[in-house]
Motif scaffolding. Structure first.
Motif, mmCIF file in Angstrom:
data_model
loop_
_atom_site.group_PDB
_atom_site.id
_atom_site.type_symbol
_atom_site.label_atom_id
_atom_site.label_comp_id
_atom_site.label_asym_id
_atom_site.label_seq_id
_atom_site.Cartn_x
_atom_site.Cartn_y
_atom_site.Cartn_z
ATOM 1 N N PHE A 50 0.821 -1.216 0.000
ATOM 2 C CA PHE A 50 0.000 0.000 0.000
ATOM 3 C C PHE A 50 0.854 1.264 0.000
ATOM 4 C CE2 PHE A 50 -3.906 -2.383 1.049
ATOM 5 C CZ PHE A 50 -4.766 -1.727 0.173
ATOM 6 N N LYS A 51 2.042 1.205 0.587
ATOM 7 C CA LYS A 51 2.941 2.354 0.526
ATOM 8 C C LYS A 51 3.356 2.621 -0.917
ATOM 9 C CE LYS A 51 4.855 2.341 5.191
ATOM 10 N NZ LYS A 51 6.057 2.088 6.042
ATOM 11 N N SER A 52 3.525 1.531 -1.682
ATOM 12 C CA SER A 52 3.848 1.688 -3.103
ATOM 13 C C SER A 52 2.679 2.315 -3.852
ATOM 14 C CB SER A 52 4.207 0.336 -3.724
ATOM 15 O OG SER A 52 5.431 -0.133 -3.248
ATOM 16 N N PHE A 53 1.454 1.916 -3.481
ATOM 17 C CA PHE A 53 0.259 2.531 -4.083
ATOM 18 C C PHE A 53 0.312 4.051 -3.910
ATOM 19 C CE2 PHE A 53 -2.671 -1.366 -3.275
ATOM 20 C CZ PHE A 53 -2.252 -1.939 -4.472
ATOM 21 N N GLU A 54 0.649 4.435 -2.701
ATOM 22 C CA GLU A 54 0.566 5.860 -2.338
ATOM 23 C C GLU A 54 1.687 6.680 -2.947
ATOM 24 O OE1 GLU A 54 0.605 5.440 1.862
ATOM 25 O OE2 GLU A 54 -1.362 4.476 1.931
ATOM 26 N N ASN A 55 2.853 6.062 -3.154
ATOM 27 C CA ASN A 55 4.032 6.826 -3.568
ATOM 28 C C ASN A 55 4.377 6.686 -5.042
ATOM 29 O OD1 ASN A 55 4.394 7.612 -0.874
ATOM 30 N ND2 ASN A 55 5.577 5.761 -0.415
ATOM 31 N N ALA A 56 3.769 5.726 -5.742
ATOM 32 C CA ALA A 56 4.140 5.466 -7.130
ATOM 33 C C ALA A 56 3.100 6.036 -8.094
ATOM 34 C CB ALA A 56 4.275 3.952 -7.348
ATOM 35 N N PRO A 57 3.474 6.235 -9.358
ATOM 36 C CA PRO A 57 2.495 6.681 -10.361
ATOM 37 C C PRO A 57 1.437 5.616 -10.595
ATOM 38 C CG PRO A 57 4.586 6.086 -11.402
ATOM 39 C CD PRO A 57 4.833 6.091 -9.926
ATOM 40 N N GLU A 58 0.307 5.989 -11.187
ATOM 41 C CA GLU A 58 -0.827 5.072 -11.310
ATOM 42 C C GLU A 58 -0.549 3.894 -12.240
ATOM 43 O OE1 GLU A 58 -3.235 7.575 -14.793
ATOM 44 O OE2 GLU A 58 -4.142 7.251 -12.824
ATOM 45 N N ASN A 59 0.444 4.010 -13.118
ATOM 46 C CA ASN A 59 0.748 2.904 -14.033
ATOM 47 C C ASN A 59 1.976 2.109 -13.590
ATOM 48 O OD1 ASN A 59 2.654 4.860 -14.532
ATOM 49 N ND2 ASN A 59 2.597 4.651 -16.766
#
Length: 512
Positions: free
Chosen positions: A23-32
């Motif tokens: 979930f941290k990756s969800f929050e910090n990464a671009p949508e693709n």
């Protein structure tokens, strides 16, 4: 996001930790962004991504798609999502799609979804998260072009592509490594594997275009009488009476294995992808309820199959795929209060090729540089050059009067050639040595002939060493040598039993 506070279904600490990282990756990464998560078979990947789906739908205003590569996995995934209170729709070849607006989560097989997308039958305009189960199968990548605005999460036990020419780091930007097998064993989440490796000559096997051994060359080897006998002997030595799953490379091999075990009086069923759904369910139900049941199969049960009561896995095949190696052994790794370990019989030199199943591998390095791993795999020639056959303890009891069991084929070969003799003399000397072993542990020629039958593995080992000395090891030639050796050994025993016995003991054998 505090996972512990919001999770309804019980999760283990390492699973919660993984979910938080993702979930941290969800929050910090671009949508693709494309993220890969690794966790061993049996660690609960489906549980983890089902909870991720539940949380994603709760906190984000987009839909989720879960991709699988087999219909059984689609059904199991759908069932698990339901347990997490996630209503979902399975998109299969017969599904009506006029109600897809009513769902926020979909489960689909790769080819089915590809066909539906090409026909414009599926609305993917609001898919924010795509989860790829068993992501090492490169067949999924053909769909990525449809989801260039979606976060893609791949999950796998082994972050190595099924196609060496399409490495996973080209499709995923990051790898998160989960709990190790060793840690899961230590904390009683997985059972420990006791691996028993039997030396097998594999130089007759051929490698196909996919980088693994061909079915044809595997079946030529594993359906011969000696290999079937070695399989039965290994089963009787390590697995007799235990619930056992046998993996083969080829349907014909599995059928031959079925008949061999049937003739030996063992409860066994054969299963492959030609069985109907009803037949498969009946076989698996029988397997579940029968304590000493055996199933022989091809790779159909490597994924999407969960039978915690399995006590023994037999790898009656060789593979160059680390993923397949882990999948096959993983079928026996489910932990139970009554089962903290299970047995693995390796008849394909897989242990020598890949190392222990519970070894802590550098998945990050293998993900970034898969060639590093592929290039480091030992060839079959290298593996076999280090073989040292050891008499099993039970067999040593049958030859208790023999003080010199060892016969160094290479040493005898060098001495024989140096003496100006032909290489055939090496096998003649070996036969005399084997005959003496049988005679000095027998009371009559019939006992000796029975003991000769027990020397099969040692004979095969000596033939293998001999073939290396003369640099000739075609499959047909080795087959002929093995059969010829056995015939000559039996003939020698019948002809010379009395004279050798008298030479050993100073008195002729007693006649009844």
């Amino acid at each position: 996001m505090d996972i512990q506070a919001i999770t309804e279904k019980q999760l283990y600490d390492y699973q919660k930790e993984a979910i938080n990282k993702i979930f941290k990756s969800f929050e910090n990464a671009p949508e693709n962004y494309h993220l890969l998560y690794q966790l061993p078979t049996g660690g609960g990947k489906t549980v983890i991504f089902s909870e991720i789906v539940r949380q994603y739908l709760k906190y984000y205003k987009k839909k989720v798609l879960v991709l699988t590569h087999r219909i059984e996995l689609s059904k199991q995934t759908s069932k698990m999502l339901n347990e997490f209170k996630v209503e979902n729709k399975v998109i299969n070849s017969t599904a009506k799609l006029d109600d897809q607006d009513n769902y926020s989560c979909f489960v689909a097989m790769v080819e089915t979804l590809k066909n539906r997308l090409n026909d414009n039958k599926v609305d993917i305009s609001n898919i924010g998260l795509v989860i790829v189960d068993e992501a090492h199968y490169n067949s999924f990548t053909k769909l990525f072009k449809f989801f260039d605005s979606s976060f893609i999460l791949g999950v796998t036990a082994t972050p190595l592509s099924s196609n060496n020419k399409l490495p996973m780091h080209e499709n995923y930007q990051e790898l998160i490594v989960g709990e190790s097998i060793a840690s899961l064993i230590e904390n009683n989440f997985l059972a420990k594997a006791n691996i028993y490796s039997y030396n097998v000559g594999l130089t007759s096997l051929e490698v196909g275009a996919n980088g693994d051994y061909t079915v044809k060359s595997s079946e030529d080897l594993y359906t011969n009488t000696d290999m079937l006998s070695k399989l039965i002997s290994a089963y009787e030595e390590r697995s007799k009476g235990k619930k056992t799953l046998i993996f083969n490379n080829g349907i014909n091999t599995s059928i031959e294995v079925f008949h061999a075990f049937k003739r030996a009086g063992y409860p066994i069923a054969h299963l492959d992808n030609t069985n109907t759904k009803k037949e498969r369910n009946l076989i698996l139900k029988w397997f579940n309820k029968t304590p000493n049941a055996i199933i022989t199969s091809v790779s159909i049960l490597t994924t999407g199959f969960d039978e915690p009561s399995i006590e023994s896995i037999i790898l009656n095949r060789a593979t160059k795929s680390l993923t397949l190696y882990y999948q096959m052994i993983g079928r026996g790794s489910r932990f139970l209060p009554t089962k903290s370990s299970f047995d693995v019989i390796d008849l394909g030199n897989n242990f020598y090729r890949f190392g222990p199943w519970s070894a802590n591998l550098d998945w990050q390095k293998m993900f970034r540089h898969p060639d590093y791993y592929v290039d480091a795999i030992l060839s079959d020639e290298e593996i076999e050059s280090n073989f040292k056959y050891e008499f099993p303890a039970e067999l040593k009891k049958d030859f208790a009067k023999t003080t010199d069991i060892e016969f160094d084929v290479k040493k005898v070969y060098i001495a024989t050639i140096a003496a100006g003799e032909t290489s055939k003399k090496v096998l003649e000397k070996s036969i005399v040595h084997h005959a003496k072993m049988c005679i000095e542990n027998s009371e009559d020629v019939y006992d000796a002939l029975l003991l000769a039958k027990k020397l099969g593995n040692d004979i095969d080992n000596r033939i293998h060493k001999y073939s290396k000395c003369i640099s000739k090891s075609t499959h047909n030639f080795l087959d002929w040598l093995r059969n010829d050796y056995r015939k000559k050994l039996n003939s020698y025993l019948r002809t010379n039993f009395d004279s050798v016995y008298e030479e050993i003991y100073g008195t002729p054998p007693q006649k009844e």
